[in-house]
Design a protein around this motif. Structure first.
Motif, short mmCIF file in Angstrom:
data_model
loop_
_atom_site.label_atom_id
_atom_site.label_comp_id
_atom_site.label_asym_id
_atom_site.label_seq_id
_atom_site.Cartn_x
_atom_site.Cartn_y
_atom_site.Cartn_z
N LEU A 1 75.60 4.91 6.37
CA LEU A 1 76.05 6.03 6.35
C LEU A 1 73.96 6.32 7.14
CD1 LEU A 1 78.13 5.77 4.58
CD2 LEU A 1 76.90 7.92 3.28
N GLU B 1 73.27 12.16 6.46
CA GLU B 1 74.57 12.07 5.55
C GLU B 1 73.81 11.70 4.37
OE1 GLU B 1 79.26 11.26 5.76
OE2 GLU B 1 77.84 10.16 6.82
N ARG C 1 72.32 14.96 2.64
CA ARG C 1 73.56 16.05 2.70
C ARG C 1 73.89 16.13 0.98
NH1 ARG C 1 78.44 17.17 3.41
NH2 ARG C 1 79.02 14.80 3.96
#
Length: 307
Positions: free
Chosen positions: A122, A126, A129
């Protein structure tokens, strides 16, 4: 996945649900994918089998926590019911049913599994978040009034993902008052046994493996688990999953305080420092959730400045 040749029907407060498949099961509970017979909408039904009054109290307490906790990143309870005698006799059982939203994307664990096949890491944006929203839910629990709560079983398998990849904390069966005063060896053994039953080993805080006879265990058990979740979001598994899979002592590995990172990594030293910040083996020196959120925001800002 289980397949049911005959269509099993479940009633929850006069609403009829058709069982479509088995999503998961544990020692005394199962989770089924069901369809509302009228609206055709899909839900997940958690069914807990109770063999004692104590089992009933635990299951009904879980329902109370679902009703109490209202946050966009914590799973909501759609409906619930209790079936059976409130006064269990010998060899009798009762059942508690909880109707929950169904997230077709599955869990964060599933999402990471699908990425791990080709080591498709990832992006750090991301990771941050998703992790920020998980922290928001944990902060809400830790600051709840009049009594703060701890989740006590934070792990990637207990985070569902919406279609937009927003995290939803689930499984409130392990939730408990955040601060526990341990007064003596009996209290310590009781908490240790409870942790062994409800807190997944590769995400369990060191103070829950060997509970001291006179101490206070607080919400920072969740901070340790968050550190393991963050590590898993970077490297697909908790830092202690490999130890668990080998059959070696997870307790010894956790209490050693040693965290190993892969030699080849797309993540910076700053990311590793954030993980180590949470994975402090000393419960009294470990940060609180607001400290973690502040560090996450700092890291976000530094990364934005580099772009």
């Amino acid at each position: 996945m289980g397949c049911f040749c005959s269509r099993e029907i479940v009633y929850v407060n006069n609403t009829r649900y058709i069982v479509k498949e088995r999503l998961g099961e544990g020692g005394f509970s199962t989770i089924d994918l069901v369809e509302n017979a009228v609206t055709k909408r899909c839900y997940a039904v958690k069914r807990i089998i109770c063999h004692s009054i104590d089992d009933q109290k635990v299951a009904l307490q879980e329902i109370e926590y679902y009703r109490k906790l209202k946050h966009p990143n914590i799973i909501e309870l759609i409906d619930s019911t209790f079936k059976g005698s409130a006064d269990i006799v010998v060899n009798a059982t009762s059942e508690v049913y909880m109707v929950l939203p169904y997230y077709r994307r599955g869990t964060l664990h599933d999402y990471l599994d699908s990425h791990s096949i080709n080591k498709d890491y990832l992006s750090i944006s991301e990771v941050l978040r998703i992790f920020t929203d998980i922290c928001s839910a944990v902060k809400y629990m830790h600051e709840l009034k009049p009594e703060s709560l701890a989740h006590r079983d934070l792990k990637t398998a207990n985070v569902c993902l919406t279609d937009g990849l927003s995290p939803i904390l689930m499984d409130l069966g392990s939730v408990a008052p955040a601060k526990v005063q341990v007064c003596g060896s009996q209290d310590a053994q009781k908490l240790q046994d409870l942790a062994a039953e409800r807190c997944s080993m590769p995400y369990r805080a060191p103070e829950l493996f060997n509970v001291k006879s006179f101490c206070v265990v607080d919400e920072r058990t969740d901070i340790w688990s968050l550190g393991c979740v963050f590590y898993a979001m970077c490297y697909f598994k908790s830092p202690f999953d490999a130890v668990y899979e080998r059959g070696d002592s997870v307790a010894l590995a956790v209490m050693s305080g040693k965290i190993n990172f892969p030699e080849e990594t797309p993540f910076s030293q700053e990311v590793h420092e954030l993980i180590l910040f949470m994975l402090n083996e000393s419960p009294t020196e470990r940060p609180f959730i607001n400290d973690v959120i502040e560090k996450v925001q700092d890291l976000k800002m530094r990364l934005e400045d580099k772009v």
